[in-house]
Design a protein around this motif. Structure first.
Motif, PDB file in Angstrom:
ATOM      1  N   ALA A   1      -1.707  -4.166   2.700  1.00 36.68           N
ATOM      2  CA  ALA A   1      -1.182  -3.190   1.742  1.00 36.68           C
ATOM      3  C   ALA A   1      -0.709  -1.923   2.437  1.00 36.68           C
ATOM      4  O   ALA A   1      -1.385  -1.389   3.316  1.00 36.68           O
ATOM      5  N   LEU A   2       0.472  -1.458   2.073  1.00 37.77           N
ATOM      6  CA  LEU A   2       1.083  -0.214   2.546  1.00 37.77           C
ATOM      7  C   LEU A   2       1.505  -0.258   4.012  1.00 37.77           C
ATOM      8  O   LEU A   2       1.838   0.771   4.599  1.00 37.77           O
TER       9      LEU A   2
ATOM     10  N   LYS B   1      -5.016   5.216   3.191  1.00 34.69           N
ATOM     11  CA  LYS B   1      -5.033   4.324   4.356  1.00 34.69           C
ATOM     12  C   LYS B   1      -4.630   5.029   5.651  1.00 34.69           C
ATOM     13  O   LYS B   1      -5.203   4.775   6.706  1.00 34.69           O
ATOM     14  N   TYR B   2      -3.655   5.911   5.589  1.00 34.10           N
ATOM     15  CA  TYR B   2      -3.146   6.564   6.798  1.00 34.10           C
ATOM     16  C   TYR B   2      -3.580   8.026   6.917  1.00 34.10           C
ATOM     17  O   TYR B   2      -3.202   8.691   7.876  1.00 34.10           O
ATOM     18  N   THR B   3      -4.329   8.525   5.946  1.00 33.12           N
ATOM     19  CA  THR B   3      -4.630   9.950   5.930  1.00 33.12           C
ATOM     20  C   THR B   3      -5.976  10.262   6.565  1.00 33.12           C
ATOM     21  O   THR B   3      -6.956   9.539   6.370  1.00 33.12           O
TER      22      THR B   3
ATOM     23  N   ASP C   1       8.477   7.649  10.095  1.00 36.56           N
ATOM     24  CA  ASP C   1       8.400   6.839   8.886  1.00 36.56           C
ATOM     25  C   ASP C   1       7.614   5.543   9.070  1.00 36.56           C
ATOM     26  O   ASP C   1       7.636   4.672   8.201  1.00 36.56           O
ATOM     27  N   ALA C   2       6.888   5.414  10.158  1.00 40.81           N
ATOM     28  CA  ALA C   2       6.146   4.188  10.408  1.00 40.81           C
ATOM     29  C   ALA C   2       5.065   3.939   9.365  1.00 40.81           C
ATOM     30  O   ALA C   2       4.655   2.803   9.158  1.00 40.81           O
ATOM     31  N   PHE C   3       4.599   4.989   8.709  1.00 40.20           N
ATOM     32  CA  PHE C   3       3.545   4.856   7.705  1.00 40.20           C
ATOM     33  C   PHE C   3       4.123   4.879   6.283  1.00 40.20           C
ATOM     34  O   PHE C   3       3.380   4.982   5.318  1.00 40.20           O
ATOM     35  N   LYS C   4       5.442   4.764   6.168  1.00 39.17           N
ATOM     36  CA  LYS C   4       6.101   4.833   4.861  1.00 39.17           C
ATOM     37  C   LYS C   4       6.717   3.491   4.474  1.00 39.17           C
ATOM     38  O   LYS C   4       7.548   3.426   3.570  1.00 39.17           O
ATOM     39  N   GLY C   5       6.318   2.428   5.132  1.00 38.86           N
ATOM     40  CA  GLY C   5       7.004   1.149   4.992  1.00 38.86           C
ATOM     41  C   GLY C   5       7.009   0.573   3.600  1.00 38.86           C
ATOM     42  O   GLY C   5       7.900  -0.200   3.245  1.00 38.86           O
TER      43      GLY C   5
ATOM     44  N   ASP D   1       3.433  13.185  10.197  1.00 39.62           N
ATOM     45  CA  ASP D   1       3.110  13.944   8.989  1.00 39.62           C
ATOM     46  C   ASP D   1       2.540  13.047   7.889  1.00 39.62           C
ATOM     47  O   ASP D   1       2.825  13.227   6.708  1.00 39.62           O
ATOM     48  N   ALA D   2       1.712  12.085   8.291  1.00 41.20           N
ATOM     49  CA  ALA D   2       1.166  11.134   7.321  1.00 41.20           C
ATOM     50  C   ALA D   2       0.390  11.835   6.210  1.00 41.20           C
ATOM     51  O   ALA D   2       0.573  11.543   5.029  1.00 41.20           O
ATOM     52  N   ASN D   3      -0.504  12.755   6.578  1.00 39.22           N
ATOM     53  CA  ASN D   3      -1.272  13.442   5.541  1.00 39.22           C
ATOM     54  C   ASN D   3      -0.366  14.185   4.567  1.00 39.22           C
ATOM     55  O   ASN D   3      -0.554  14.132   3.343  1.00 39.22           O
ATOM     56  N   TRP D   4       0.587  14.887   5.121  1.00 38.12           N
ATOM     57  CA  TRP D   4       1.506  15.666   4.288  1.00 38.12           C
ATOM     58  C   TRP D   4       2.233  14.734   3.317  1.00 38.12           C
ATOM     59  O   TRP D   4       2.340  15.015   2.120  1.00 38.12           O
ATOM     60  N   TRP D   5       2.735  13.638   3.811  1.00 38.38           N
ATOM     61  CA  TRP D   5       3.509  12.703   3.005  1.00 38.38           C
ATOM     62  C   TRP D   5       2.646  12.070   1.907  1.00 38.38           C
ATOM     63  O   TRP D   5       3.100  11.868   0.785  1.00 38.38           O
TER      64      TRP D   5
END
Length: 586
Positions: free
Chosen positions: A464-465, A366-368, A55-59, A280-284
Motif C-alpha cells: 500500500a502507498l 507509512k513514510y512520515t 516524489d518517490a513516496f507519492k507513487g 519532504d515526505a512529512n510535509w506532503w
C-alpha cells in the motif's frame, strides 16, 4: 559503496529531450568511458531518471483507494488529452545508450566493461518498462541516434512484442554481468535486475491475459519468467523478510530508517542532512495545503485481516464499529499504515487529524517520521525503498498461481511469511479454500479462485502507498475501480456527538449538519468541527448507513482508452508515422 548525491556534470554530458537532438558534451569520451572511475561516475547519473527523490513516496497519489482533495485530470471525463499528455521524453535513454555502445576501451577488462554495460542495460530495461506501461508500443532504440538517421527518427512505433523481448534480454544480461553488491542498498546489483524481471514479467503476463492480447509470447511464458527469476532470487539471493525487535513495527522500520534496511530493501533512495539532500515526505503527508490530504478509504481498510487470519468483514457488527473498535486485533500493518489508537507524535497522542488533513479518518503514516519537526518543509532524511524482497515474494506467488502451480510450500514461503511478520496467527501454513465474498465483490468480481484472491489481498495491503496500485489495476483490467470504489470513511453514529477516536479520554472531533453555522456547534477547545453536507461546495458527506464519504458529488471516470496514455500531440507533429493510441483522437 554509497550513492547519495548525483554528479551534475555527468548528468549533463549528453542532454537531449528528443530522439533527434545531438548531445552536448563537456568532457572527453576517454575521460568518461576509458576509465573505471569515469564509468562509475557516468552510471551514477542513471539513478536520477528512475524516480525523482521528491516524489518517490507519492507513487499512489492516484489510486482507487486514495481519497484526495482534488481529482487528477486523468480521472475527470474529457479533461485529459494528447495536448497535455507527458512522458514522451528520451533523454535518459540517450544517456544510457551512450554507455552501452561506447564502453569499449581496450584499457579495461571485459568484466569491468560488462559490469557497467549491465548497469546501463538494467536502467534501459526500467526505462522501457515504464514506457510500455504508459504508452504500449514504443520505438525501440539501442544506440544514440544522430540527425542523419531519419529512417529511425521518423519510424512508426515498434511492437510491444519486440520491446518486451529486448527488455528481458537487457535484464538477463544485467543479472549475468553486474558484479557489485549494491553497497548500502542505494546501488543496484544483480539481484535487483532479477527482482525487476519478476516485476516486468508479471505485469506483462497479466496484462496480456486479462486484456486478451494475442501475441507470440503468451501470458504463461511471462508467468514462467517471473516465477523462475523469483525462485532463483529466493533460493540464492541475500535477502529475507525483515522482523524488528518489536514485530508490531517490522514493516514501518523499512520506511522510517535513515538507511535502507538491507535485509529486505533491495534498492532504495538515501538522504543526508549533512549534504543538504532531504525529502519532504512529512510535509506532503501531513499538510493541509501542500499535499493532497490523501486519505485511505474504508473498503480498502476493510480488506485488512484480523490477527487470527479471518476477514475483518466477518465480524458481525463490522459496519457499525467505531474507529477505536475497528482497529483492535487487526493485522499489525494497519497500525503501521495509518494513525490508529495509541499512535503518538512528539510524545502526544495523535488521532486522525480531521482539523486539517484526513477526510475519511484513515490518515497514512507509512513514510512520515513521528517528530512534528519534519512537517513543515523538506527535512526528512528517512530512506525510501524502491524495491523490497516482499514484492518479489508477492510477484512469485502470483505468477505461480497464474500458472496453476502454487503449492503449500510456495504459499508458506511467500504469503505466509509476510502474514506471519504482520502478526497473523492462522492460515500462514495452509492454502485458502474459501472465497471471501467481500474482497471479491468489492475489488475483484471476476476472480473466483480463493488463492489468487488472497494473493491480491496480500499485495494491496503489503505494498500500500508504494506506487504499485494504479499499474496493478491496469494489468488486471480493473481500471473501473478507479471510478467506482467508494471513497467512504469511518462510522459516525450520530451528528453533533463528541467522538474520542483513540479513547484517551479527550474528544477529538464532532460532525454536524453543514446547513448549520459552525459557531452554533458547542465543542471543547481543540476539537475539530467537521461539516457534513450543507452545500454544493462541501464535498464531505455521509452515507445512508452513517459512514463518512468524500467527493461523491464529483464523478470519477474510467474508459477503456485509459489503460494507455495518449501519445503527446507534439510527438505526432514531429513524427507523422506515429499513430495515436485508441480512443484518444478527437
Amino acid at each position: 559503496m554509497k550513492r547519495i548525491l548525483f554528479i551534475p556534470i555527468i548528468a549533463l554530458l549528453f542532454s537531449s529531450c528528443e530522439l533527434n537532438e545531438l548531445p552536448k558534451a563537456s568532457a572527453t569520451e576517454e575521460d568518461i568511458f576509458g576509465t573505471e572511475n569515469g564509468l562509475k561516475n557516468y552510471s551514477n547519473s542513471f539513478y536520477r531518471d528512475i524516480t525523482s527523490r521528491s516524489d518517490a513516496f507519492k507513487g499512489d497519489a492516484m489510486a482507487d483507494y486514495a481519497a484526495v482533495n482534488s481529482l487528477n485530470d486523468f480521472m475527470v471525463k474529457g479533461a485529459y488529452s494528447a495536448e497535455i499528455s507527458t512522458g514522451w521524453s528520451w533523454t535518459a535513454l540517450r544517456n544510457i545508450n551512450q554507455m552501452i555502445v561506447k564502453c569499449t576501451s581496450p584499457q579495461l577488462s571485459d568484466a569491468v566493461k560488462n559490469n557497467y554495460i549491465g548497469i546501463a542495460r538494467f536502467f534501459r530495461a526500467w526505462f522501457y518498462y515504464d514506457k510500455v506501461v504508459r504508452f504500449g508500443d514504443v520505438p525501440w532504440v539501442d544506440h544514440p541516434l544522430t540527425v542523419d538517421e531519419t529512417d529511425i527518427l521518423h519510424a512508426p512505433r515498434d511492437s510491444r512484442e519486440l520491446v518486451m523481448k529486448r527488455i528481458m534480454e537487457d535484464l538477463d544480461f544485467a543479472y549475468a554481468n553486474i558484479t557489485g553488491d549494491g553497497g548500502d542498498g542505494t546501488l543496484i546489483n544483480k539481484w535487483t535486475a532479477l527482482g525487476l524481471k519478476t516485476r516486468v514479467a508479471l505485469f506483462e503476463g497479466t496484462f496480456r491475459k486479462y486484456h486478451k492480447l494475442n501475441l507470440a509470447t503468451t501470458p504463461a511464458d511471462f508467468f514462467k519468467m517471473a516465477a523462475d527469476a523469483g525462485k532463483i532470487l529466493m533460493e540464492t539471493g541475500p535477502y529475507s523478510v525483515y522482523v524488528a525487535n518489536d514485530p508490531k513495527l517490522s514493516q514501518r522500520q523499512l520506511f522510517v530508517s535513515n538507511q535502507p534496511v538491507k535485509q529486505e530493501v533491495m534498492f532504495g533512495l538515501a538522504f543526508s542532512k549533512d549534504q543538504a539532500l532531504m525529502n519532504d515526505a512529512n510535509w506532503w503527508w501531513t499538510s493541509a495545503t501542500y499535499g493532497p490530504r490523501l486519505s485511505l478509504v474504508r473498503p480498502f481498510i476493510n480488506s485488512i485481516l484480523n490477527l487470527d487470519g479471518t476477514p475483518y468483514t466477518d465480524r458481525p457488527n463490522y459496519q457499525t464499529e467505531e474507529f477505536y473498535e475497528e482497529c483492535q486485533n487487526r493485522d499489525y500493518r494497519l497500525a503501521q499504515l495509518i494513525r490508529t489508537p495509541g499512535y503518538k507524535r512528539g510524545g502526544e497522542a495523535a488521532p486522525p487529524n480531521f482539523a486539517s488533513y484526513t477526510y475519511t479518518g484513515y490518515q497514512p503514516i507509512k513514510y512520515t517520521l513521528d517528530d512534528p519537526y519534519y512537517d513543515n518543509g523538506a527535512y526528512n532524511i528517512n530512506a525510501v525503498p524502491l524495491m523490497r524482497y516482499a514484492e518479489i515474494l508477492l510477484n512469485y506467488a502470483e505468477a505461480k498461481q497464474e500458472l496453476g502451480q502454487l503449492n503449500l510450500t510456495d504459499w508458506t514461503k511467500t504469503i505466509g511469511a509476510l502474514r506471519a511478520r504482520a502478526g497473523i496467527t492462522s492460515g500462514n501454513n495452509s492454502l485458502p479454500t474459501k472465497v471471501d465474498n467481500y474482497l471479491k465483490n468489492t475489488f475483484f468480481p471476476d476472480i473466483n479462485d480463493p488463492v489468487l484472491l488472497e494473493i491480491r489481498r496480500e499485495r494491496q495491503v503489503e505494498l500500500a502507498l508504494e506506487g504499485f496500485r494504479f499499474n496493478d489495476l491496469k494489468r488486471w483490467k480493473m481500471g473501473s475501480s478507479m471510478a467506482n470504489l467508494a471513497w467512504t470513511g469511518i462510522y459516525v453514529p450520530a451528528l453533533e456527538k463528541l467522538m474520542d477516536l483513540d479513547h484517551d479520554g479527550k474528544p477529538d472531533v464532532i460532525f454536524y449538519d453543514g446547513s448549520k453555522p459552525a459557531s452554533s456547534i458547542t465543542a471543547p477547545s481543540g476539537v475539530a468541527k467537521v461539516a457534513i453536507g450543507g452545500g454544493s461546495k462541501n464535498f464531505q458527506t455521509m452515507t445512508t448507513d452513517n459512514h463518512l464519504e468524500w467527493y461523491k458529488a464529483v464523478p470519477r471516470s474510467w474508459e477503456e482508452k485509459q489503460y494507455l496514455y495518449p501519445l503527446p500531440a507534439t510527438a505526432i507533429v514531429k513524427n507523422s508515422n506515429l499513430v495515436q493510441n485508441p480512443g484518444w483522437t478527437k
